[in-house]
Scaffold this motif. Structure first.
Motif, PDB file in Angstrom:
ATOM      1  N   TYR A  46     -13.672 121.829 -19.049  1.00  0.00           N
ATOM      2  CA  TYR A  46     -12.599 121.170 -18.322  1.00  0.00           C
ATOM      3  C   TYR A  46     -11.313 121.231 -19.139  1.00  0.00           C
ATOM      4  O   TYR A  46     -11.346 121.419 -20.353  1.00  0.00           O
ATOM      5  N   ARG A 100      -9.767 114.913 -15.742  1.00  0.00           N
ATOM      6  CA  ARG A 100     -10.142 116.262 -16.125  1.00  0.00           C
ATOM      7  C   ARG A 100     -10.214 117.125 -14.874  1.00  0.00           C
ATOM      8  O   ARG A 100     -10.328 116.623 -13.756  1.00  0.00           O
ATOM      9  N   THR A 101     -10.130 118.448 -15.095  1.00  0.00           N
ATOM     10  CA  THR A 101     -10.171 119.405 -13.996  1.00  0.00           C
ATOM     11  C   THR A 101     -10.816 120.694 -14.465  1.00  0.00           C
ATOM     12  O   THR A 101     -10.706 121.051 -15.639  1.00  0.00           O
ATOM     13  N   ARG A 102     -11.467 121.370 -13.540  1.00  0.00           N
ATOM     14  CA  ARG A 102     -12.030 122.699 -13.832  1.00  0.00           C
ATOM     15  C   ARG A 102     -11.031 123.799 -13.480  1.00  0.00           C
ATOM     16  O   ARG A 102     -11.289 124.977 -13.690  1.00  0.00           O
TER      17      ARG A 102
END
Length: 142
Positions: A46, A100-102
């Protein structure tokens, strides 16, 4: 000159921040899969962002590397989720406004007038993280 960061206070921009030691430019993308700044340094699944200057400052101060800490304003290109490393584990809810991010996040600016934590507070945090490492506890569960 700016004041030291205040825990849980959303940055005046209202935007997302990312603290690191990487030397980035406006338009650069931060993407999952790069070496993590924390723990054993494995590939991060992430990209982590926050809306508080305090959390971004910790990121800039504690990131791996020799360069100066930097805090970037970033723009997510995809969906965000609460960061489970802090949400409800260390603080009820998400007062650090940590996510968070992918998906990649794009650098849209840099905050250059930030002030770090007092030396004794930074030393205490580093000692705590060193203790966790000796216990085999990963700083970030990715």
């Amino acid at each position: 000159m700016a004041d030291a960061p205040v825990p849980f206070e959303v940055h005046e921009s209202g935007g997302y921040l990312h603290g690191t030691r990487a030397d980035l430019r406006v338009g650069d993308l931060l993407e999952p899969g790069r070496r993590s700044n924390y723990g054993a340094g494995r590939a991060a699944g992430y990209v982590y962002v926050t809306q508080t200057l305090d959390a971004a400052t910790w990121g800039a101060e504690l990131a791996a590397g020799d360069g100066p800490g930097r805090i970037y304003l970033v723009e997510p290109t995809g969906d965000l989720e609460d960061d489970p490393n802090v949400t409800n584990q260390r603080f009820p809810g998400n007062p650090t406004r940590s996510y968070r991010t992918r998906e990649p996040v794009r650098v849209v600016g840099e905050i250059v007038d930030w002030v770090g934590h007092p030396p004794e507070q930074l030393a205490a945090m580093r000692a705590h993280l060193d203790d966790l490492a000796r216990q085999g506890v990963e700083a970030i569960e990715d």
